[in-house]
Design a protein around this motif. Structure first.
Motif, mmCIF file in Angstrom:
data_model
loop_
_atom_site.group_PDB
_atom_site.id
_atom_site.type_symbol
_atom_site.label_atom_id
_atom_site.label_comp_id
_atom_site.label_asym_id
_atom_site.label_seq_id
_atom_site.Cartn_x
_atom_site.Cartn_y
_atom_site.Cartn_z
ATOM 1 N N ASN A 241 21.612 -39.513 -8.439
ATOM 2 C CA ASN A 241 21.516 -39.616 -9.898
ATOM 3 C C ASN A 241 20.704 -40.805 -10.386
ATOM 4 O O ASN A 241 20.383 -40.885 -11.577
ATOM 5 N N THR A 242 20.396 -41.737 -9.497
ATOM 6 C CA THR A 242 19.674 -42.941 -9.940
ATOM 7 C C THR A 242 18.224 -42.968 -9.436
ATOM 8 O O THR A 242 17.598 -44.021 -9.380
ATOM 9 N N GLU A 301 22.752 -47.948 -14.662
ATOM 10 C CA GLU A 301 22.521 -46.606 -14.138
ATOM 11 C C GLU A 301 23.572 -46.201 -13.102
ATOM 12 O O GLU A 301 23.925 -45.020 -12.993
ATOM 13 N N THR A 302 24.069 -47.144 -12.341
ATOM 14 C CA THR A 302 25.045 -46.822 -11.298
ATOM 15 C C THR A 302 26.454 -46.611 -11.851
ATOM 16 O O THR A 302 27.363 -46.246 -11.108
ATOM 17 N N GLY A 303 26.644 -46.854 -13.135
ATOM 18 C CA GLY A 303 27.949 -46.648 -13.748
ATOM 19 C C GLY A 303 28.440 -47.876 -14.480
ATOM 20 O O GLY A 303 27.822 -48.948 -14.441
ATOM 21 N N GLU A 312 30.866 -57.343 -13.054
ATOM 22 C CA GLU A 312 30.688 -56.878 -11.677
ATOM 23 C C GLU A 312 30.186 -55.447 -11.710
ATOM 24 O O GLU A 312 30.787 -54.580 -12.344
ATOM 25 N N VAL A 313 29.061 -55.192 -11.030
ATOM 26 C CA VAL A 313 28.447 -53.864 -11.029
ATOM 27 C C VAL A 313 28.004 -53.508 -9.613
ATOM 28 O O VAL A 313 27.835 -54.385 -8.756
ATOM 29 N N TYR A 314 27.807 -52.220 -9.384
ATOM 30 C CA TYR A 314 27.216 -51.753 -8.128
ATOM 31 C C TYR A 314 25.706 -51.739 -8.283
ATOM 32 O O TYR A 314 25.161 -51.197 -9.256
ATOM 33 N N LEU A 315 24.998 -52.328 -7.316
ATOM 34 C CA LEU A 315 23.539 -52.363 -7.329
ATOM 35 C C LEU A 315 23.004 -52.155 -5.912
ATOM 36 O O LEU A 315 23.691 -52.446 -4.923
ATOM 37 N N GLU A 351 19.194 -51.002 -10.058
ATOM 38 C CA GLU A 351 20.161 -49.981 -10.459
ATOM 39 C C GLU A 351 19.675 -48.591 -10.088
ATOM 40 O O GLU A 351 20.419 -47.618 -10.178
ATOM 41 N N ASN A 352 18.401 -48.496 -9.671
ATOM 42 C CA ASN A 352 17.804 -47.230 -9.261
ATOM 43 C C ASN A 352 17.630 -47.203 -7.747
ATOM 44 O O ASN A 352 16.961 -48.065 -7.176
#
Length: 460
Positions: A241-242, A301-303, A312-315, A351-352
């Motif tokens: 999806n990214t 983009e990852t949510g 805190e994010v997923y990358l 994020e992609n």
């Protein structure tokens, strides 16, 4: 900080910036090399941390008693100490054993620190380096920021008596690199497979991610995530999806043309030492951000952020496959960051998935970097990238790029940018512009990143 377990190496100016220190027990030494000639510390070195003044004579007598006990350490009671050297898979990726003479010096200083925190914790290695027992690291006298990790285990073994005539290197030449994993649930200790970890982590189980299988070891485990589980599907869908539309069906950004990045395997990295370091830093930033307003990242983009209070994010992080195992064991090393990066020498994330794919090389390809002429990646060959938890904290949103040429804002930068009115930002978000087609996310502190998944995939 040896006051209690788990042990941490901390900064004087910011104790919350810390690294996990491991003490390992129950390991049998294979061999010890001939000892080195007694090292002599330089006559002058950088300023030492202040040592509290003794208050009474009985404290002085106590230290003398401790010293006399330490003198009794003989060859039969030696334990092994290792320092982290550079290996073929990256910085500090192999462990080397100190020789007999250094083992005695290190163990003596270690025992004294345990009994009396006022005793000296510096052990000379040679005229350029010393071991800081309290920080469990080997440092340089001329620049204490240049350091290597040091590990101790509690095994006992016989050793040859010190030689009085023959000089020998400070360390042995035997080293073992971290082992890679291909089994469904494999384990490699943080001491590169030569040392079996046995630290009891049950008191800290509640702070580990809920996806982790129960662990009672400080060793690094790589766990194959089963297909058709919610965890696997989350990662696989995130990868598909990214993908930026303009990255599909083209060789403009990578020699291999593809329509999809199809996930074949997902390996969860369970590294308690790195996680405790990351967890501590994240909580520290969360506490600081609770006191003031900051920009929250809500459109990733990852949510959505997994922890909005710390951003805190997923990358993703794309790289040559040869560096993956080293990062899984030791984490990211900012010393390898390139000052020529758009935002200086930081740790860069995307994020992609397709943006990170531009930097991915593996299998038969040994190239490194983006748009390299020597890339010979093969279509449909399995490669991998990292999916990381990244704590962005309070980010600087760089909407108008200020350049990295001499005299520009980002030129020669290795640290976080300053906030107006004082203090620093914790990260940078490079927004889309004429310089960037897709956003970039940068941090300058390695403890703000945890490499949670190694994602194997094929370009199809």
């Amino acid at each position: 900080d040896l006051s209690k377990e788990p042990f941490f190496q901390r900064r004087y100016d910011d104790p919350e910036r810390c690294r996990m220190v491991q003490r390992e027990v129950g390991v049998k030494l294979l061999a010890l090399s001939p000892p080195a000639v007694t090292a002599v510390a330089p006559s002058a070195g950088p300023a030492k941390a202040p040592v509290p003044k003794k208050k009474a004579d009985d404290e002085e007598e106590e230290e003398e008693e401790d010293s006399s006990e330490d003198e009794e350490i003989d060859d039969a009671d030696l334990v092994s100490w290792y320092w982290a050297d550079d290996g073929p898979k990256g910085s500090q990726s192999v462990w080397k054993l100190y020789n007999t003479t250094m083992l005695k010096k290190l163990e003596k200083a270690y025992q004294k620190c345990l009994k009396n925190t006022k005793s000296s914790n510096r052990v000379p290695v040679d005229k350029e380096r010393f071991v800081d027992i309290a920080a469990m690291s080997q440092k340089r006298y001329d620049d204490e920021t240049k350091m290597r990790m040091v590990k101790r285990d509690g095994s006992k073994a016989k050793a040859k008596a010190p030689s009085k005539t023959t000089p020998a290197p400070t360390t042995t030449t035997t080293a073992v690199a971290p082992a890679s994993s291909s089994s469904s649930s494999s384990s490699s200790s943080s001491s590169a497979g030569a040392i079996s970890a046995s630290g009891n982590l049950m008191p800290f189980a509640s702070i580990f991610p809920s996806t982790w299988k129960q662990t009672n070891t400080i060793g690094v485990e790589q766990v194959e995530v089963e297909k058709e589980t919610e965890e696997f599907e989350m990662v696989a869908e995130m990868m598909s999806n990214t993908i930026a539309p303009y990255h599909k069906n083209t060789t403009a950004t990578h020699p291999v043309k593809y329509k999809n990045l199809e996930v074949t395997r997902v390996v969860r990295v369970q590294n308690p030492g790195l996680w405790l370091q990351y967890h501590t830093r994240r909580n520290y930033l969360k506490a600081q951000l609770a006191k003031r307003p900051f920009t929250k990242l809500l459109d990733i983009e990852t949510g959505k952020p997994t922890d909005p209070d710390s951003n805190e994010v997923y990358l993703y992080h794309g790289l040559s496959e040869s560096f993956v195992q080293s990062i899984a064991v030791f984490g990211f090393d900012p010393r390898h960051c390139n000052l020529q990066g758009m935002f200086g020498a930081g740790l860069y994330f995307a994020e992609n998935s397709s943006k990170s794919n531009q930097y991915v090389h593996g299998g038969s390809c040994t190239a490194s970097g983006i748009s390299v002429p020597n890339c010979n990646c093969v279509p449909k060959e399995e490669v991998c990238m990292l999916l990381c938890r990244v704590t962005m904290g309070d980010p600087l949103i760089e909407k108008t790029y200020r350049g990295n040429s001499p005299g520009d804002y980002w030129h020669n930068r290795r640290t976080e940018p300053e906030r107006p009115g004082g203090g620093i930002y914790n990260s940078v978000v490079g927004e889309k512009s004429k310089h960037l087609k897709l956003r970039e996310f940068i941090v300058y502190e390695s403890s703000q990143v945890y490499p949670e998944y190694i994602v194997y995939y094929k370009r199809k």
